[in-house]
Design a protein around this motif. Structure first.
Motif, mmCIF file in Angstrom:
data_model
loop_
_atom_site.group_PDB
_atom_site.id
_atom_site.type_symbol
_atom_site.label_atom_id
_atom_site.label_comp_id
_atom_site.label_asym_id
_atom_site.label_seq_id
_atom_site.Cartn_x
_atom_site.Cartn_y
_atom_site.Cartn_z
ATOM 1 N N GLU A 131 -1.125 -3.092 -11.536
ATOM 2 C CA GLU A 131 -0.543 -3.360 -12.845
ATOM 3 C C GLU A 131 -0.270 -2.061 -13.447
ATOM 4 O OE1 GLU A 131 -1.051 -7.211 -14.840
ATOM 5 O OE2 GLU A 131 -2.814 -6.733 -14.326
ATOM 6 N N PRO A 132 0.729 -1.651 -14.265
ATOM 7 C CA PRO A 132 1.025 -0.491 -14.980
ATOM 8 C C PRO A 132 0.068 -0.363 -16.183
ATOM 9 C CG PRO A 132 2.812 -2.071 -15.486
ATOM 10 C CD PRO A 132 2.032 -2.935 -14.297
ATOM 11 N N VAL A 133 -0.457 -1.545 -16.697
ATOM 12 C CA VAL A 133 -1.433 -1.530 -17.724
ATOM 13 C C VAL A 133 -2.780 -2.099 -17.425
ATOM 14 C CG1 VAL A 133 -1.741 -2.697 -20.195
ATOM 15 C CG2 VAL A 133 0.391 -2.060 -19.397
ATOM 16 N N ASN A 134 -3.898 -1.355 -17.673
ATOM 17 C CA ASN A 134 -5.208 -1.754 -17.679
ATOM 18 C C ASN A 134 -5.627 -2.794 -18.573
ATOM 19 O OD1 ASN A 134 -7.882 -1.874 -17.293
ATOM 20 N ND2 ASN A 134 -8.091 0.109 -16.455
ATOM 21 N N TRP A 135 -5.355 -4.120 -18.132
ATOM 22 C CA TRP A 135 -5.568 -5.069 -18.943
ATOM 23 C C TRP A 135 -7.152 -5.430 -18.874
ATOM 24 C CZ3 TRP A 135 -2.732 -7.131 -22.733
ATOM 25 C CH2 TRP A 135 -1.562 -6.949 -22.442
ATOM 26 N N THR A 136 -7.777 -4.899 -18.146
ATOM 27 C CA THR A 136 -9.480 -5.246 -18.183
ATOM 28 C C THR A 136 -9.761 -4.365 -19.510
ATOM 29 O OG1 THR A 136 -9.576 -5.467 -15.732
ATOM 30 C CG2 THR A 136 -11.435 -5.062 -17.232
ATOM 31 N N MET A 137 -9.476 -3.033 -19.514
ATOM 32 C CA MET A 137 -9.915 -2.390 -20.772
ATOM 33 C C MET A 137 -9.318 -2.753 -22.015
ATOM 34 S SD MET A 137 -9.812 1.558 -19.242
ATOM 35 C CE MET A 137 -10.588 2.344 -20.718
ATOM 36 N N GLY A 138 -7.909 -3.506 -22.018
ATOM 37 C CA GLY A 138 -7.425 -4.051 -23.110
ATOM 38 C C GLY A 138 -8.100 -5.065 -23.707
ATOM 39 N N LYS A 139 -8.440 -6.061 -22.704
ATOM 40 C CA LYS A 139 -9.068 -7.238 -23.105
ATOM 41 C C LYS A 139 -10.472 -6.924 -23.784
ATOM 42 C CE LYS A 139 -10.629 -11.600 -21.445
ATOM 43 N NZ LYS A 139 -10.758 -12.507 -20.282
ATOM 44 N N ASP A 140 -11.022 -6.096 -23.073
ATOM 45 C CA ASP A 140 -12.413 -5.582 -23.537
ATOM 46 C C ASP A 140 -12.522 -5.064 -25.083
ATOM 47 O OD1 ASP A 140 -13.625 -6.467 -21.335
ATOM 48 O OD2 ASP A 140 -13.808 -4.451 -20.281
ATOM 49 N N LEU A 141 -11.396 -4.358 -25.192
ATOM 50 C CA LEU A 141 -11.194 -3.826 -26.655
ATOM 51 C C LEU A 141 -11.054 -5.026 -27.514
ATOM 52 C CD1 LEU A 141 -11.334 -1.241 -28.479
ATOM 53 C CD2 LEU A 141 -8.769 -0.791 -27.881
ATOM 54 N N ALA A 142 -9.892 -5.633 -27.257
ATOM 55 C CA ALA A 142 -9.460 -6.745 -28.130
ATOM 56 C C ALA A 142 -10.768 -7.724 -28.492
ATOM 57 C CB ALA A 142 -8.638 -7.824 -27.380
ATOM 58 N N LEU A 143 -11.568 -7.745 -27.581
ATOM 59 C CA LEU A 143 -12.627 -8.557 -27.866
ATOM 60 C C LEU A 143 -13.828 -7.857 -28.763
ATOM 61 C CD1 LEU A 143 -13.640 -10.103 -24.326
ATOM 62 C CD2 LEU A 143 -13.046 -11.512 -26.419
ATOM 63 N N GLN A 144 -13.911 -6.603 -28.631
ATOM 64 C CA GLN A 144 -14.622 -5.687 -29.542
ATOM 65 C C GLN A 144 -14.145 -5.695 -30.885
ATOM 66 O OE1 GLN A 144 -15.216 -1.722 -27.836
ATOM 67 N NE2 GLN A 144 -15.697 -2.611 -25.731
ATOM 68 N N GLU A 145 -12.597 -5.675 -31.010
ATOM 69 C CA GLU A 145 -12.225 -5.817 -32.366
ATOM 70 C C GLU A 145 -12.400 -6.931 -33.128
ATOM 71 O OE1 GLU A 145 -10.309 -3.583 -34.193
ATOM 72 O OE2 GLU A 145 -10.028 -1.774 -32.681
ATOM 73 N N ALA A 146 -12.221 -7.992 -32.467
ATOM 74 C CA ALA A 146 -12.350 -9.630 -32.767
ATOM 75 C C ALA A 146 -13.750 -9.556 -33.259
ATOM 76 C CB ALA A 146 -11.892 -10.631 -31.857
ATOM 77 N N ARG A 147 -14.730 -9.176 -32.676
ATOM 78 C CA ARG A 147 -16.360 -9.474 -32.768
ATOM 79 C C ARG A 147 -16.733 -8.494 -33.892
ATOM 80 N NH1 ARG A 147 -17.605 -9.757 -26.617
ATOM 81 N NH2 ARG A 147 -16.797 -12.062 -25.905
#
Length: 492
Positions: A78-94
């Motif tokens: 994929e052109p976007v690393n969604w694994t890193m994106g999702k991990d950061l989103a969860l960090q932001e949410a928590r």
């Protein structure tokens, strides 16, 4: 390799890093060519985005290697690393606090969403959305919506990531020709550059989604259906935050927001073309994206890609500002109009459903409008991703149009305008909601006349009715006989 060797020989650090990524032979060949070329390893580190390797501790080098390996993980898919994106989103949410959902909160959310459907049954013919009634934590909101965010963002993310990758790779191509073989060896870093681009955009999206998770009160808070499965959900922590400082008690606020959520869910569940229409408008917009490559390259030369916060700030600072084409403007207008129509319809049916039951319904409606006008979560996310600014003025006009339609033709006929994308009000019609019915009826009359004329033409009777009428008039005149000329007696 010892730490002393790292401090004395920066090339050894580069070789160690490349070895962990590409293998010992490739790393040895590349570094050998670099040594013979006389290139300054500090300049090489800056060009490749590695930072000042001579200043890194062993722990920092290990972290950097792990980061590059994670970036490479999505390079081929994929052109976007969604694994890193999702991990950061969860960090932001928590990071804003993410308490677990209690049994009491879950029951209160389910009850509010169930009652909301009962109230909506009296103001719309759309049936309740199928699926579960749920309470989500902020982390749940990220987990449940990321698959749809991937779908929504993929067209734009692909174009933006390609532009960033080209800019990063351009830094390698700028290596002087005097380096000869070293320049060719450095081509091995191209995959790192593209992976870094995917990681950078993934981090940007993850940050935006994580911020939204801290504000969204429900699954449809941005106007889009953010879950693939039908159903409704509230985020109790964000509902409580929204209710802070309001005169209305939290129970009433929860009920009002539950009605909005249930109304939007009904619309997306029973208007089959709507979801595809919105996502199709996003895709049409993305196809025409023209990235400002000079701005991208300028930002890349000034930002350390190993600093996610600095890179995110550069990305949000306009380096992906689109250069709009006529086709883009058309797609953007379509998207804005659909979002406004959804928000306007939800506002109208929510107002009608809650008015008999909630004392503060009007005040809560105004609070939702104000939140939208001040740049709520929808505007923030869309602005970062595709340059879309959600226009409160259009949402107000859409609400006024739906309100007038309901009063004039009834709720069933009002909702019938959703049956097909060709029937839905247009952007031009939103600017004059009071004239909508008059203009539509005039257009319908004209279409009916054209259909009748076409039918007459096909069966050979076009103009026959008028001709027959003239013939009848002439025939009647002949039966009466001509008048006697003046001056003559009858019968002469």
């Amino acid at each position: 390799m010892s730490e002393d060797r790292h401090g004395e020989d920066p090339f050894a650090q580069i070789e160690e890093l490349l070895s962990s990524l590409f293998g010992e032979q490739t790393a040895a060949d590349a570094v050998g060519a670099l040594r013979s070329s006389g290139v300054d390893p500090a300049d090489l580190a800056r060009m490749s985005g590695m930072g000042d390797l001579s200043q890194l501790s062993p722990g920092q080098r290990m972290a950097l290697q792990a980061q590059f390996q994670q970036m490479l993980a999505s390079a081929d898919s994929e052109p976007v690393n969604w694994t890193m994106g999702k991990d950061l989103a969860l960090q932001e949410a928590r990071g804003k606090g993410d308490p677990a959902i209690t049994a009491t909160q879950a029951q209160a959310a389910r009850q509010a969403l169930t009652v909301a459907d009962l109230w909506l049954d009296t103001v719309t013919d759309f049936m309740p959305a199928p699926g579960a009634r749920e309470a989500w934590s902020r982390s749940d909101w990220v987990e449940r919506t990321v698959p749809v965010w991937r779908e929504v963002c993929a067209p734009v993310a692909g174009a933006a990531t390609r532009a960033l990758a080209e800019a990063l790779e351009h830094q390698i191509r700028e290596i002087p020709e005097s380096m000869g073989e070293a320049a060719r060896q450095m081509g091995a870093l191209g995959s790192i550059m593209r992976s870094m681009a995917g990681a950078a955009f993934g981090l940007q999206l993850g940050h935006a989604i994580g911020e939204l998770a801290g504000e969204a009160v429900a699954s449809t808070d941005v106007g889009l259906p953010l879950t693939r499965e039908p159903g409704t959900a509230l985020v109790p922590a964000n509902v409580a935050a929204f209710a802070e400082g309001l005169e209305a008690p939290e129970e009433e606020v929860r009920m009002f927001l539950a009605v909005r959520e249930a109304a939007a869910a009904r619309l997306y569940a029973h208007v089959p073309w709507l979801r595809g229409g919105l996502l199709g408008a996003v895709e049409a917009y993305a196809r025409e994206i023209r990235i400002d490559h000079e701005a991208v390259q300028a930002a890349v030369t000034q930002v350390d890609p190993n600093d996610p916060e600095a890179l995110r700030a550069a990305l949000e600072g306009g380096m992906f500002a689109p250069q709009e084409t006529p086709a883009q403007r058309g797609a953007l207008e379509r998207l804005e109009t659909l979002l406004a129509l959804v928000e306007g319809w939800v506002e109208v049916v929510t107002a009608r459903a809650t008015a008999p039951h909630l004392p503060h319904a009007m005040a809560l409606q105004e609070m939702v409008r104000r939140r939208r006008a001040q740049g709520g979560p929808a505007e923030q996310v869309f602005s970062r991703l595709i340059g879309l600014t959600f226009r409160p003025r259009r949402a107000r006009e859409a609400a006024e149009l739906w309100r007038l339609l309901g009063a004039e033709v009834g709720e069933a006929e009002r909702d019938a305008y959703w049956r097909h994308p060709d029937v839905i009000p247009t952007a031009a019609e939103l600017t004059n909601p009071n004239d909508f019915l008059v203009l539509r009826r005039a257009a319908q009359d004209m279409d009916a006349q054209m259909d009748a004329d076409l039918a007459s033409l096909l069966d050979g009777t076009l103009g026959y009715a008028e001709g027959a009428k003239e013939a009848d008039e002439n025939s009647s005149e002949g039966l009466d006989g001509p008048e006697d000329p003046p001056g003559r007696a009858p019968g002469e």
